[in-house]
Design an enzyme around this catalytic site. Structure first.
Site, PDB file in Angstrom:
ATOM      1  N   ASP A  53     -24.555  -7.626 -34.062  1.00  0.00           N
ATOM      2  CA  ASP A  53     -25.621  -7.473 -33.082  1.00  0.00           C
ATOM      3  C   ASP A  53     -26.869  -6.832 -33.682  1.00  0.00           C
ATOM      4  O   ASP A  53     -26.793  -6.081 -34.660  1.00  0.00           O
ATOM      5  CB  ASP A  53     -25.163  -6.596 -31.919  1.00  0.00           C
ATOM      6  CG  ASP A  53     -24.062  -7.228 -31.101  1.00  0.00           C
ATOM      7  OD1 ASP A  53     -23.960  -8.460 -31.107  1.00  0.00           O
ATOM      8  OD2 ASP A  53     -23.311  -6.474 -30.452  1.00  0.00           O
ATOM      9  N   LYS A  54     -27.982  -7.089 -33.057  1.00  0.00           N
ATOM     10  CA  LYS A  54     -29.257  -6.496 -33.472  1.00  0.00           C
ATOM     11  C   LYS A  54     -29.148  -4.979 -33.607  1.00  0.00           C
ATOM     12  O   LYS A  54     -29.596  -4.400 -34.593  1.00  0.00           O
ATOM     13  CB  LYS A  54     -30.345  -6.856 -32.450  1.00  0.00           C
ATOM     14  CG  LYS A  54     -31.666  -6.145 -32.647  1.00  0.00           C
ATOM     15  CD  LYS A  54     -32.654  -6.485 -31.530  1.00  0.00           C
ATOM     16  CE  LYS A  54     -33.951  -5.702 -31.685  1.00  0.00           C
ATOM     17  NZ  LYS A  54     -34.910  -6.008 -30.599  1.00  0.00           N
TER      18      LYS A  54
END
Length: 354
Positions: free
Chosen positions: A162-163
């Site tokens: 994920d970011k």
């Protein structure tokens, strides 16, 4: 032609979601009237957005199965053969621009790179994030490197995180390495450990969470856990163990047996321990502790120090796609995660003395 074929395609491209199985999965049942034909030519005629060379590389990597058995590119297909193909995602239609963005490269050789991704960096270009991603940075980093055939070397992903999750990501530099490593991820034949700071304390020192993970039926931006045995979601297993207890929160190590989107985040939430400051799964609220204003301010300060979910991909181990040797890579916690852990250590120690 497709009326006589059973074709199942599974290509999942999530904007910022963690998907550890970045490949296309095809299944073909050869028509009874099909004449003998090399399998690479047969598949090239059927699979969109591919090349014959890519199909051949997939065969060399053991990613083409006929009736459950790996076959080489010169295998002749027979009527009623069941062909399964595992291939990384095809090249994007949109151009990826090289950008001079700093990268923390933990390891690099002729075929493989291990990147320690900073929190807040998107892994790959997608809608809303066509620039500033890790892949844009890698295109710039590799711009002067060539493949043996003289073509431009490009970074090839096999998984992502994920970011707002930090930590290790494996990237390959050629298609054969990518195919082989994609097969490793597909078979779950690797070791991945994450460190997470979660709300609450545990009665046990370790445990295992088993529960199908799939899209939430009412909110497609998040995942949910379905009961084991359910026909919804995908089978997922997370092993956890306590590293350090701080009373109201706990530092845990999570080892993935499978790699589903948001697996650790949604699994920990499902047992009542959402990740610290995880807005998507409720961890951005004060879930444990006192009502004293001093404590409330302490938590707000922690959230400000690490304005993201407290999750870090700490280590990754697998068989090297070229050398065949077992490799293991480990990383340090990023500064924001370290700072919050230190604040909790100090808070716990001060309370113990009072």
């Amino acid at each position: 032609m497709t009326d006589d074929l059973e074709i199942i395609e599974n290509q999942e491209l999530e904007e910022n979601n963690s998907k550890d199985e970045l490949y296309e999965h095809y299944r073909f049942v050869v028509d009874p009237g099909t004449e003998l034909l090399r399998i690479d030519k047969y598949l090239f005629n059927l699979i969109r957005h591919t090349s014959r060379n890519k199909v051949q590389q997939a065969a060399k990597a053991g990613c083409i199965l006929v009736n459950g058995k790996p076959e080489k590119q010169n295998y002749k297909v027979h009527p009623n053969d069941v062909i399964s193909v595992l291939m990384p995602n095809p090249p994007r239609d949109t151009e990826i621009l090289p950008e001079d963005i700093p990268l923390n490269i933990e390891y690099e050789d002729d075929d493989l790179m291990i990147i320690n991704k900073e929190p807040g960096m998107v892994v790959h270009p997608a809608f809303g994030n066509f620039t500033g991603t890790m892949v844009n940075a890698l295109y710039y980093y590799l711009k002067d490197q060539k493949l043996p055939d003289g073509s431009q070397m490009k970074p090839l992903l096999v998984h992502r995180i994920d970011k707002n999750t930090s930590g290790l990501i494996a990237v390959t530099k050629n298609e054969l390495a990518q195919m082989r490593l994609a097969k490793v991820f597909f078979d779950h034949d690797l070791e991945r450990k994450y460190w997470a700071l979660v709300w609450g304390d545990f009665e046990e020192d370790s445990g295992t969470i088993v529960g199908n993970v799939g899209r939430h039926p009412k909110d497609r931006m998040i995942m949910t856990v379905f009961p084991e045995g359910s026909d919804q979601g995908k089978h997922a297993v997370t092993h956890w163990r306590v590293l350090e207890r701080f009373g109201y929160v706990t530092l845990v190590e999570c080892q993935l047996e499978t790699g589903r989107t948001h697996q650790i985040r949604v699994h920990m939430q499902s047992i009542g321990h959402p990740l610290f400051n995880d807005e998507s799964y409720g961890g951005h609220r004060i879930l444990k502790g006192t009502t004293f204003s001093k404590y409330q301010q302490f938590i707000r300060n922690c959230f400000a120090l690490m304005p993201r979910q407290a999750l870090h991909a700490k280590s990754i181990g697998f068989v090297h796609p070229t050398t065949g040797k077992q490799v293991l890579f480990e990383s340090e916690l990023p500064e924001d995660f370290k700072a919050v852990v230190e604040k909790w250590r100090s808070y716990t120690a001060n309370n113990a003395r009072e």
